[in-house]
Design a protein around this motif. Structure first.
Motif, PDB file in Angstrom:
ATOM      1  N   SER A 171      -4.535  -3.598  -7.711  1.00 16.37           N
ATOM      2  CA  SER A 171      -4.177  -2.401  -6.893  1.00 16.37           C
ATOM      3  C   SER A 171      -5.141  -1.206  -7.172  1.00 16.37           C
ATOM      4  CB  SER A 171      -2.771  -2.520  -7.806  1.00 16.37           C
ATOM      5  OG  SER A 171      -2.266  -0.792  -6.749  1.00 16.37           O
ATOM      6  N   GLY A 214       0.629  -1.229  -0.039  1.00 12.31           N
ATOM      7  CA  GLY A 214      -0.014   0.071  -0.491  1.00 12.31           C
ATOM      8  C   GLY A 214       1.102   1.064  -0.214  1.00 12.31           C
ATOM      9  N   TYR A 244       0.350   5.507   0.853  1.00  9.27           N
ATOM     10  CA  TYR A 244      -0.639   6.575   1.247  1.00  9.27           C
ATOM     11  C   TYR A 244      -0.074   8.159   1.327  1.00  9.27           C
ATOM     12  CZ  TYR A 244      -3.462   8.741   4.399  1.00  9.27           C
ATOM     13  OH  TYR A 244      -4.295  10.013   4.944  1.00  9.27           O
ATOM     14  N   ASN A 273      -3.574   4.266  -1.741  1.00  8.51           N
ATOM     15  CA  ASN A 273      -3.569   2.824  -2.505  1.00  8.51           C
ATOM     16  C   ASN A 273      -3.447   1.975  -1.511  1.00  8.51           C
ATOM     17  OD1 ASN A 273      -0.432   1.284  -4.033  1.00  8.51           O
ATOM     18  ND2 ASN A 273      -2.309   0.660  -4.720  1.00  8.51           N
ATOM     19  N   ILE A 274      -4.075   0.238  -1.977  1.00  6.26           N
ATOM     20  CA  ILE A 274      -3.730  -0.619  -1.492  1.00  6.26           C
ATOM     21  C   ILE A 274      -3.810  -1.839  -2.665  1.00  6.26           C
ATOM     22  CG2 ILE A 274      -6.138  -1.012  -1.238  1.00  6.26           C
ATOM     23  CD1 ILE A 274      -5.156  -2.663   2.038  1.00  6.26           C
ATOM     24  N   SER A 275      -2.664  -2.730  -2.414  1.00  4.07           N
ATOM     25  CA  SER A 275      -2.638  -3.770  -3.804  1.00  4.07           C
ATOM     26  C   SER A 275      -2.181  -5.166  -3.064  1.00  4.07           C
ATOM     27  CB  SER A 275      -1.661  -3.722  -4.216  1.00  4.07           C
ATOM     28  OG  SER A 275       0.057  -3.047  -4.003  1.00  4.07           O
TER      29      SER A 275
END
Length: 907
Positions: free
Chosen positions: A307, A267, A269, A282-284
């Motif tokens: 993502s 992620g 941020y 964002n988190i993936s």
């Protein structure tokens, strides 16, 4: 089965199969730290003049050897070069122990997305493009390795090629989209640990997964058995458009039962980036599994990843604005709403992907690899829209002091307003837009005067690729493949925020002004006239592209003691059409339903030769010619509202050739190359607001010819086991070589298909440096590592605006006339000043018990860049021969100083 396959190969190749000799050397290259196999490492058997590279398992093989001993040279841009003497028996297979090499400690993020926002210049008119194209996989090429990492923040393009000429595969499946031709890097954001392995082929060089092309072809290997057993936790802090990043990854390795599993979670941020108004969330994830059976002859792998990201964008502005604000990082996209910052251009993207891949090792010399991939990319960007109201953009040119140059008092007043920094003047005034909408509602008009729309470009694709490679004999290898793809691109816009109003009326504001009293022509959808669109509704335009592609290719590779050569051919078929879901009032007969089908048959031919002067010096030459169907995104004149294309639409032609000297000495290795690429019959589309006609314009250029040529140099000098030095650079020129035809369409329906020549000949291709280079110093001792690079670039030109170069603009312009000076100024192509940066990276690896390790790294970039760097831009299309001083260029700036602190723990 084996006999049938051999017969097929012989039919394709028309060469006999020779007997295999017994003398062989086999070995495996692994990372000294992690014990992972290393793919793509060059291995040279010096005395025999034999060269090969390691496969995805780190293995290499030399056959038909003589004598009893030789020197093995192991080299790559990403490892410390190594030489060792090997002893063998020429009458049998000699297996070497695993060869451990030290991998250079690059900070893989220091020049990737984040220095410049990955979609910094993206808006719907520009295709929501990603302009920065970082290299995921390192190659053995010293030039490409150093250029890719050090110059990517400057928007450097290798050989000046656009991003659609770089091919990206994952587990052997093609992933460049068929609309714009580019790879979506945001799909693998924050998945560095999952995408670090792979294979690459530079330019026309043959590979196991692709026919290749003028640019680079890369295959990311995400099969679970490819990851070594263990885990890794990474935390990073930076002052870029995100400031926190974290990743956790774990892999089982290949277990005794033939299964392998791995996962990665990451992620990024920031609630506020280094540029005002920018944020990043964002988190993936990546999850993979693989099963091998029949002693590894069969392997079936599955991987899924995604993502999702939401981020605020930076926008370019006029030079005048940067000077007024004394801030080269000024961002016009944001303003205050109830005291809180709000960005008008926000990108939301999510591209969930799944790939199923099967590898069948038919025997020791043959392999069949088949993969199927599918993904759905939800991609949208918000933007302001307004109706019967003043332009809300703070840097609209009519709000700038220069617009009032004829009235000095007014000009001075506007200079004062900008200099004091009143956010209601210098930024978007959200509160005022809400107020205007609410006041209109009180007066009985509930329709939005101001609103926020989301422009969507969703894409669903299914791809299948299958490749077969076989060692026919000791000297010949055959590689062939097929590919099938279907893409469906859904393009529409929705109501994102009505800013306090009740609905938006689905009509065209420009057509309403230019065609008063015509109730049909103003309708965006005549099937639903005067429709009221509410939050979440589709309005304005709604259509789909459907694209199909099939291709078949092969390559024959021959390797002898003194010379290697290859040749290959490719045949492909492409068709596409547009399907409209709205009947546009400006083009009622050419907007709704399925449009005309366009089909193209294309081919490619390539060949290359490597002459081995000896085991350390080589001469290589490559030549190729290919045709490519036009990209869908550039084929339609005004795809939002009609099905019209250029009358003479055809495939583009590409001729390319290069000549290189490659050397590998004990202390120095690298290459020097010259290249030339000619592009023929390209298509380009520019979209802009036409001030004179007061409407949005699409300008399609067809038959565009370009020439790209230059010299490349890259080498590494190894002083000792601790110190080595990198040098890489290019001197090139990229320019337009003809005056193409242009077709203009006004979206208000006033004019359609206006054809006129555009004077582009001898203009330079813009937005990439044509002279660039880097000098690097690297130190490695006791797992301390230090790298320092000084980077420079020049001959970077601004992109030209075709509207400013229409032939009709200059019919009566001749030397000596009053308009001639204005003509020279308006058509002069601006060139950026040369600039340079300094990058510094330092770190340490600490080994703990059980070979666990902690890695600390600090990078500081652009230390010498005190005033920031203009990294790209385009001319304004606005044309004013009487007052050419009102012209201003658009620029994008790179941050002055960037820091990246990274720590990772391997277990």
């Amino acid at each position: 089965m084996k006999q049938k396959l051999m017969a097929l190969i012989m039919l394709l190749c028309s060469f006999p199969v020779m007997a295999q000799t017994a003398g062989e050397i086999r070995g495996k290259i692994i990372n000294a730290e992690t014990k992972e196999p290393l793919q793509g490492i060059a291995v040279i058997l010096r005395g025999h003049n034999y060269t090969t590279e390691t496969d995805e398992t780190g293995a290499f093989r030399f056959s038909e050897i003589e004598g009893t001993s030789d020197v093995l040279v192991i080299t790559s841009a990403r490892i410390m070069a190594k030489e060792l003497t090997v002893k063998y028996n020429s009458n049998q297979v000699t297996w070497l122990k695993d060869i451990e090499v030290s991998v250079k400690q690059f900070n893989n993020d220091k020049n990737l997305i984040g220095l410049i926002d990955e979609d910094m210049i993206g808006d719907d008119e520009g295709g929501l493009t990603q302009d920065v194209s970082p290299m995921i996989i390192l190659s053995n090429d010293m030039y490409l390795n150093n250029i890719a990492y050090q110059l990517s923040p400057m928007r450097f393009k290798v050989r000046g090629y656009d991003n659609n000429y770089e091919q990206k595969f994952i587990n052997g499946v093609a992933f460049n989209d068929q609309v714009r031709g580019v790879f979506n890097y945001s799909a693998i954001g924050a998945l560095n640990d999952a995408t670090r392995n792979g294979d690459a082929a530079d330019y026309l060089a043959p590979s196991r997964f692709s026919f290749g092309g003028v640019g680079r072809a890369e295959n990311i290997n995400m099969r679970s058995a490819n990851y070594a057993h263990g885990g890794k936790i990474t935390g990073s802090y930076t002052n870029r458009n995100y400031y926190l990043r974290g990743m956790v990854s774990y892999a089982t390795g290949l277990r005794d039962d033939g299964w392998a599993f791995n996962f990665t979670v990451g992620g990024r941020y920031s609630d506020r980036g280094s540029i005002d108004g920018v944020f990043y969330n964002n988190i993936s994830y990546s999850i993979g599994a693989e099963k091998q059976w029949d002693n590894g002859r069969h392997s079936l792998s599955f991987v899924t990843f995604g993502s999702p990201v939401k981020r605020g964008q930076q926008g370019g502005s006029y030079q005048e604005v940067y000077d007024l604000r004394d801030n080269n990082l000024y961002n016009p996209n944001w303003g205050y709403q109830n005291g809180k910052r709000r960005n008008s251009k926000v990108v939301r993207s999510f591209d969930p992907t799944a790939i199923l891949s099967h590898v069948w090792k038919i025997n020791e010399n043959m392999r069949l690899t088949t993969g199927v991939g599918a993904h759905y990319n939800r991609y949208g960007g918000t933007a302001l829209n307004w109706y019967n109201a003043p332009d809300p953009r703070p840097d609209y040119y009519r709000y700038l002091p220069s617009y009032f140059a004829d009235s000095p008092e007014v000009e001075d007043y506007y200079k004062y307003l900008w200099s004091v920094g009143d956010p209601t003047v210098t930024q978007i005034d959200w509160d005022n837009m809400y107020h205007i909408n609410q006041m209109a509602g009180k007066q009985g008009n509930d329709a939005a005067l101001y609103m926020l729309e989301e422009r969507r470009k969703d894409l669903f694709e299914i791809s299948m690729n299958s490749t077969f490679d076989a060692d026919i004999n000791e000297n010949m290898k055959f590689i062939g493949g097929i590919g099938l793809r279907n893409s469906q691109s859904y393009q529409f816009k929705t109501v994102d925020d009505l800013l306090g109003s009740q609905y938006v009326l689905d009509i065209d504001k420009f057509a309403e002004r230019d065609f008063p009293g015509n109730p049909d022509v103003v309708q965006n959808d005549m099937l639903k006239p005067n429709r009221r669109a509410y939050k979440g509704d589709v309005f304005g335009y709604d259509f789909k592209f459907n694209i199909n592609n099939a291709n078949l290719w092969f390559q024959n590779i021959y390797k002898y003691r003194g010379v290697d050569f290859y040749y290959g051919a490719k045949l492909s078929y492409t068709d596409f059409h547009r399907k409209g879901y709205m009947m546009n009032g400006r083009y009622p007969d050419n907007s709704h339903g399925r449009g005309q089908n366009h089909s193209f048959v294309d081919y490619g031919l390539k060949a290359g030769l490597t002459y081995k002067i000896n085991g350390r010096h080589f001469i290589t030459a490559n030549v190729g010619y290919m045709t490519e169907a036009p990209l869908v995104d550039k084929s339609y004149i005004s795809p939002r509202i009609s099905d019209y294309t250029a009358d003479d639409m055809k495939s583009a032609g590409i001729f390319t050739a290069d000549l290189s000297y490659v050397f590998s000495l004990p202390s120095i290795h690298g290459r020097v190359s010259v290249f030339q690429t000619n592009f023929y019959d390209l298509m380009q589309r520019a979209s802009y607001y036409h001030d004179t006609e007061r409407t949005f314009v699409n300008h399609l250029l067809s038959g565009v010819n370009k020439v790209h040529r230059g010299i490349e140099l890259g080498f590494n000098y190894k002083l000792n086991d601790n110190w080595n030095f990198d040098v890489a650079g290019t001197i090139a020129e990229y320019y337009y070589s003809n005056n193409p035809d242009g077709t203009i369409s006004y979206e208000n329906g006033k004019e359609m298909g206006i054809k006129e020549t555009v004077y582009l000949k001898d203009s330079y291709v813009g937005s990439t440096p044509q002279i660039a280079g880097t000098l690097g110093i690297n130190y490695f001792r006791n797992y301390w590592f230090l790298s320092m690079n000084i980077n420079g670039f020049g001959r970077n030109y601004i992109d030209v605006a075709p509207m400013r170069r229409l032939a009709s603009n200059y019919v009566n312009v001749a030397p000596g006339t009053p308009q001639y000076d204005a003509y020279r100024q308006l058509t002069h192509q601006e060139r950026y000043s040369s600039a340079y940066t300094l990058d510094l990276s330092i770190g340490k690896i600490f080994y703990l018990k059980n070979r666990n390790s902690v890695n600390f790294n600090l990078s500081v970039n652009n230390l010498l860049n005190r005033e920031n760097i203009k990294t790209g831009g385009y001319e304004q299309g606005r044309l004013d021969l009487d007052k050419p001083n009102k012209f201003s260029s658009r620029y994008f700036y790179m941050q002055g100083i960037n820091c990246f602190l990274n720590a990772s723990y391997k277990f």
